[in-house]
Design a protein around this motif. Structure first.
Motif, PDB file in Angstrom:
ATOM      1  N   ASP A  36     -61.721  16.715  39.633  1.00 34.60           N
ATOM      2  CA  ASP A  36     -62.062  18.095  39.296  1.00 34.60           C
ATOM      3  C   ASP A  36     -62.836  18.663  40.480  1.00 34.60           C
ATOM      4  N   ARG A  37     -63.477  19.780  40.320  1.00 29.98           N
ATOM      5  CA  ARG A  37     -64.111  20.464  41.448  1.00 29.98           C
ATOM      6  C   ARG A  37     -65.131  19.615  42.208  1.00 29.98           C
ATOM      7  N   TYR A  38     -65.870  18.758  41.521  1.00 27.10           N
ATOM      8  CA  TYR A  38     -66.935  17.998  42.165  1.00 27.10           C
ATOM      9  C   TYR A  38     -66.746  16.488  42.132  1.00 27.10           C
ATOM     10  N   ARG A  39     -65.636  16.012  41.643  1.00 26.29           N
ATOM     11  CA  ARG A  39     -65.429  14.569  41.556  1.00 26.29           C
ATOM     12  C   ARG A  39     -64.109  14.194  42.181  1.00 26.29           C
ATOM     13  N   GLY A  40     -63.987  12.941  42.455  1.00 29.29           N
ATOM     14  CA  GLY A  40     -62.749  12.435  43.017  1.00 29.29           C
ATOM     15  C   GLY A  40     -62.839  12.311  44.529  1.00 29.29           C
TER      16      GLY A  40
END
Length: 107
Positions: A36-40
């Protein structure tokens, strides 16, 4: 990094942003895997032999050159909204604000 994604059709290419960042055979050790926007993992980690010269994949302006969490990195803005970063460098060979050409040494 982003050039590889563009070549694979996973991310739109920035103008002049094609090719590999060094003169070695391509070995992906960690793939692009955003969650998502802040993970991965929002990049592609490519293996290179220690001491390999690193080159920007496109002509652009150095917007960052220094340490991030104790690791040396360089970010080059080729225009078009993408800013490829080159991390885990042994040394940084360019200052912020430098104009670099594709295939010139940055680290």
């Amino acid at each position: 990094m982003l050039a590889l994604l563009a070549i694979l059709g996973l991310f739109p290419a920035a103008p002049g942003c094609y090719g590999l960042a060094f003169d070695d055979q391509l070995v992906v050790i960690r793939p692009f895997a955003p969650i998502d926007r802040y993970r991965g993992h929002w990049g592609v980690d490519i293996a290179a032999a220690s001491g390999s010269d690193v080159h920007p994949v496109g002509t652009g302006t150095v917007t960052f050159a220094g340490a991030v969490a104790g690791r040396l990195s360089v970010t080059v803005d080729p225009g078009g909204g993408l800013r490829p970063s080159y991390s885990y460098l042994a040394e940084v060979d360019v200052p912020v604000g430098a104009r670099v050409a594709r295939r010139s040494g940055i680290g």
